[in-house]
Write an enzyme that holds these catalytic residues in place. Sequence first.
Site, mmCIF file in Angstrom:
data_model
loop_
_atom_site.group_PDB
_atom_site.id
_atom_site.type_symbol
_atom_site.label_atom_id
_atom_site.label_comp_id
_atom_site.label_asym_id
_atom_site.label_seq_id
_atom_site.Cartn_x
_atom_site.Cartn_y
_atom_site.Cartn_z
ATOM 1 N N HIS A 34 37.248 39.392 37.582
ATOM 2 C CA HIS A 34 36.858 40.195 36.903
ATOM 3 C C HIS A 34 37.549 41.683 37.137
ATOM 4 C CE1 HIS A 34 33.806 37.485 35.087
ATOM 5 N NE2 HIS A 34 33.593 37.255 36.531
ATOM 6 N N GLU A 116 34.176 40.999 40.971
ATOM 7 C CA GLU A 116 34.773 42.117 40.155
ATOM 8 C C GLU A 116 35.525 43.065 40.744
ATOM 9 O OE1 GLU A 116 33.942 42.630 36.813
ATOM 10 O OE2 GLU A 116 32.106 41.529 36.320
ATOM 11 N N ASP A 165 39.901 40.562 31.048
ATOM 12 C CA ASP A 165 40.042 41.036 32.362
ATOM 13 C C ASP A 165 40.341 39.734 33.406
ATOM 14 O OD1 ASP A 165 37.445 39.962 31.373
ATOM 15 O OD2 ASP A 165 36.842 40.477 33.725
HETATM 16 ZN ZN LIG Z 1 34.737 39.758 33.385
#
Ligand SMILES: [Zn+2]
Length: 183
Positions: A34, A116, A165
């Site tokens: 992400h 992330e 993303d």
């Molecule tokens: Zn995401």
Amino acid sequence: MRLIDGWLDAAEPVPSPNFNERPAEQEPSLLVVHCISLPPGHFGSGDIRRFFQNQLDSSAHPFYEEIKGLKVSAHFLIERNGHLVQFVATDKRAWHAGKSNYKGCDDCNNFSIGVELEGCDDQAYSDEQYHSLTALCAYLIDYYPKLTRSRLCGHSDIAPGRKSDPGPAFDWGRLQQLLRQAT
Ligand SMILES: [Zn+2]
């Protein structure tokens, strides 16, 4: 690098309350990449950590009113300088994917690890982030038998139309090349 009770010794632990148990016999078999930036387009505020800890000050930025009360998390965050932060133990179920499907399997949070990258869809990620992500993926692939180099994907791949993303700025070929060199 070593996992101890689901916590990686190479990562800074910042525990999030936003997790639950994985369904029985659901070992991690997918890694989802992400990106996030808070406020959007800004790096280094520390607000991603606060967001995943339910401690974001909703008055600090207009966008924060929109995400107020959301309870989400990822297992890991890689900051712009490559620094690795861990919010949820890898054997627990973090809340990063939302409504999602991977090759016919719904609810990817059940069987995935969420990573992330501090960033934006359309801004190049840093060299340090690629190197940290490579080391993390290589370790987790080695550790979890069902997680393989071909089972790395983006949030946009498991929630198409809803999520974009890590975006066109993320170079999947580069990650795979670095992984081939590392493993
Ligand atoms: Zn995401």
